[in-house]
Design a protein around this motif. Structure first.
Motif, short mmCIF file in Angstrom:
data_model
loop_
_atom_site.label_atom_id
_atom_site.label_comp_id
_atom_site.label_asym_id
_atom_site.label_seq_id
_atom_site.Cartn_x
_atom_site.Cartn_y
_atom_site.Cartn_z
N VAL A 4 0.65 -0.90 -0.11
CA VAL A 4 0.46 0.12 0.01
C VAL A 4 0.83 1.31 -0.12
CG1 VAL A 4 -1.48 0.84 1.62
CG2 VAL A 4 -1.76 -0.92 0.91
N ARG A 5 0.66 1.65 -0.90
CA ARG A 5 1.56 3.64 -1.18
C ARG A 5 0.64 4.45 -0.79
NH1 ARG A 5 6.17 3.66 -4.17
NH2 ARG A 5 5.15 5.67 -5.66
N LYS A 6 1.00 5.63 -0.23
CA LYS A 6 -0.17 6.26 0.21
C LYS A 6 1.23 7.85 -0.10
CE LYS A 6 -3.39 4.57 1.88
NZ LYS A 6 -5.15 4.99 1.79
N ASP A 7 0.85 8.68 -0.88
CA ASP A 7 1.22 9.79 -1.20
C ASP A 7 1.67 11.11 -0.17
OD1 ASP A 7 1.92 12.13 -2.06
OD2 ASP A 7 0.10 12.58 -3.80
N ILE A 8 2.29 11.72 0.39
CA ILE A 8 1.93 12.46 1.50
C ILE A 8 2.39 13.38 1.11
CG2 ILE A 8 3.04 10.67 3.52
CD1 ILE A 8 5.64 11.96 3.54
N SER A 9 2.73 14.25 -0.12
CA SER A 9 2.96 15.35 -0.83
C SER A 9 1.67 16.81 -0.19
CB SER A 9 3.00 15.42 -2.08
OG SER A 9 1.52 15.07 -3.07
N LYS A 10 0.59 15.92 -0.17
CA LYS A 10 -0.23 16.82 0.25
C LYS A 10 -0.23 17.21 2.27
CE LYS A 10 -3.47 12.87 1.57
NZ LYS A 10 -4.56 11.96 0.71
N TYR A 11 0.73 16.64 2.75
CA TYR A 11 0.79 17.26 3.51
C TYR A 11 2.01 17.91 4.11
CZ TYR A 11 -2.45 13.42 4.37
OH TYR A 11 -3.29 12.20 4.49
N VAL A 12 3.05 17.68 3.09
CA VAL A 12 4.54 18.11 3.06
C VAL A 12 4.20 19.61 2.28
CG1 VAL A 12 6.32 18.16 2.11
CG2 VAL A 12 5.30 16.06 2.66
N ILE A 13 3.79 19.95 0.85
CA ILE A 13 4.07 20.86 0.09
C ILE A 13 3.21 22.30 1.53
CG2 ILE A 13 3.49 22.04 -1.80
CD1 ILE A 13 3.29 19.57 -3.52
N PRO A 14 1.59 22.30 2.05
CA PRO A 14 1.79 23.72 2.46
C PRO A 14 2.39 23.75 3.76
CG PRO A 14 -0.09 21.72 2.09
CD PRO A 14 1.24 21.28 1.92
N GLN A 15 2.93 22.71 4.41
CA GLN A 15 3.75 23.72 5.24
C GLN A 15 5.18 23.64 4.90
OE1 GLN A 15 3.65 22.43 8.35
NE2 GLN A 15 0.90 22.37 7.92
N LEU A 16 5.81 23.33 3.35
CA LEU A 16 6.63 24.06 3.26
C LEU A 16 6.71 25.59 2.78
CD1 LEU A 16 8.48 21.02 1.12
CD2 LEU A 16 9.38 21.66 3.41
N LYS A 17 5.42 25.50 1.79
CA LYS A 17 4.95 26.47 2.21
C LYS A 17 4.52 28.00 2.19
CE LYS A 17 2.57 25.93 -2.54
NZ LYS A 17 0.80 26.01 -3.34
N THR A 18 4.23 27.25 3.68
CA THR A 18 4.25 28.20 5.10
C THR A 18 5.66 29.06 5.51
OG1 THR A 18 1.88 27.03 5.85
CG2 THR A 18 2.92 28.05 7.70
N MET A 19 6.00 27.74 5.80
CA MET A 19 7.84 28.44 6.43
C MET A 19 8.18 28.72 5.66
SD MET A 19 10.92 25.22 7.04
CE MET A 19 11.05 25.13 4.92
N ALA A 20 8.40 29.00 3.99
CA ALA A 20 9.08 30.17 3.29
C ALA A 20 8.91 31.43 3.44
CB ALA A 20 8.42 29.46 1.34
N ILE A 21 6.98 31.29 3.33
CA ILE A 21 7.01 32.82 3.49
C ILE A 21 7.02 33.48 4.82
CG2 ILE A 21 4.59 34.62 4.23
CD1 ILE A 21 3.14 31.57 1.92
N LYS A 22 7.50 32.36 5.57
CA LYS A 22 7.83 33.19 6.87
C LYS A 22 9.38 33.27 7.33
CE LYS A 22 7.54 34.56 11.55
NZ LYS A 22 7.31 35.24 11.90
N TYR A 23 9.98 32.84 6.38
CA TYR A 23 11.37 32.95 6.11
C TYR A 23 11.50 34.48 5.24
CZ TYR A 23 15.37 30.94 4.49
OH TYR A 23 17.69 31.47 4.66
#
Length: 395
Positions: free
Chosen positions: A289-308
């Motif tokens: 069973v393979r689960k895509d985790i990009s839907k959890y990763v990308i929003p977090q990285l975007k939030t971090m990038a803006i704050k940075y």
């Protein structure tokens, strides 16, 4: 300098990065920032020794005045991340005051010493000049204490080293003759502008840019260290921010565990996955069973990038010395992971009339440790020069 031993260690909240220069030869190591208490009763090999990075799987005991728990034995590095009692860094951790700093630093050093004397079980390894880094928030008040703790002799007992037949134990005595401490971010500037071997300026354009001012943002696990450079010198008044990628990694880990029933052993396991191509951003909670985790990763990285980027602007506004800075330089392992999201955020700023010149240097995740090795060599040269002047003066 070719007859001297230099050691540079970037004490990162996610990874320790080590450069060792012995008699002119260079070695490089990386170690996850994780320790766990060792229990012989529950010991089992959890890795294939034919496919293992040695320095990531050590079981060690440290005898040193620098630590309080002198009788304990630890897993150090990747092996620790797979234990239930694994200890990772806490938010706003104080590196100088924590045993983990010295356990991991000495473990990596002892492993390097083994590589220099592969057939011995009782090793003496002397470091002429050790260079380590601290976040800018801890640099001013803690650097002298860190030097004091690191200077002198430390004994490391390696109880188990992958690919070395048991029950062979190896005792390494480390003699540290001198220590210099650099501020994270400022060391990255050294790594950017000076050659690792000749120590000469290698990037004249960046040095020219520094006349107007540049800002380096070293984005790490639990801190982001901003250093303003003016006229090729760091501006000392810049303070670090307690902000880094670990907060966002923890959030991703919780989301994946709750929604996909998959638990990462550590932040470093997730970081390794994120370092790979986006096509590898899957987990397997169950066989097949393979689960895509990009839907959890990308929003977090975007939030971090803006704050940075917002912090870059706040830092520029907070100091009169670098208000005219023209260039932002992103460094650190976390900046590399979120490079795409940071670039996208910068593009939106440009479209909104807030243009910024953003630079992602080559090997941005290794610039601090490269700068530390340069710092070690420069300090050693300075000491030798002072010593010669003293001898001349007293003749």
């Amino acid at each position: 300098m070719e007859n001297n031993n230099f050691l540079a260690v970037d004490l990162g909240n996610s990874w320790y990065k080590v450069l060792a220069a012995d008699n002119g030869s260079l070695a490089e190591y990386e170690l996850p920032n994780a320790i766990a208490l060792f229990d012989e009763e529950f010991y089992e090999k959890y890795y294939d020794e034919e496919d293992v990075k040695l320095e990531e799987n050590l079981i060690v005991e440290v005898k040193s005045e620098a630590i309080s728990a002198k009788r304990e034995i630890y897993y150090a590095g990747k092996s620790a991340t797979r234990q239930r009692n694994v200890s990772l860094t806490s938010f706003n951790n104080q590196k100088v005051e924590e045993d983990r700093t010295f356990i991991l630093l000495f473990s990596a050093t002892a492993f390097h010493a083994i590589q220099q004397s592969p057939n011995e079980t009782d090793i003496f390894y002397e470091i002429d000049q050790l260079a380590v880094s601290l976040p800018t928030t801890q640099y001013k008040e803690k650097k002298e204490l860190l030097k004091k703790k690191l200077k002198g002799t430390h004994t490391i007992i390696l109880h188990k080293v992958p690919m070395i037949q048991e029950p062979k134990e190896i005792v390494v005595k480390i003699q540290v003759n001198d220590v210099i401490v650099g501020a994270e971010g400022a060391c990255a500037y050294l790594g950017l502008t000076r050659d690792l071997n000749t120590l000469e300026i290698k990037d004249e354009d960046l040095v020219k840019d520094s006349k107007k001012g540049v800002i380096i943002g070293d984005l790490g696990g639990d801190s982001v260290d901003f250093v303003g450079i003016k006229n090729n010198r760091p501006v000392a008044s810049i303070e670090g921010e307690t902000f880094g990628i670990n907060l966002f990694l923890d959030h991703i880990i919780k989301k994946v565990s709750k929604n996909e029933l998959f638990k990462f052993d550590s932040r470093s396991e997730l970081e390794e996955k994120l370092c790979a191509d986006v096509s590898e951003w899957y987990v397997e909670p169950f066989a097949g069973v393979r689960k895509d985790i990009s839907k959890y990763v990308i929003p977090q990285l975007k939030t971090m990038a803006i704050k940075y980027l917002e912090l870059f602007d706040q830092i520029r506004s907070s100091s009169t010395e670098i208000k005219g800075s023209v260039k932002y330089i992103a460094v650190g392992g976390a900046a590399k992971l979120a490079k795409k999201q940071i670039q996208e955020a910068a593009l939106k700023w440009n479209q909104k009339g807030r243009p910024i010149e953003l630079m992602f240097p080559e090997n941005l995740e290794k610039l601090n440790v490269q700068g530390l090795l340069i710092l070690a060599k420069m300090n050693h040269l300075k000491k030798q020069s002072n010593s010669r002047q003293y001898v001349t003066y007293n003749r």
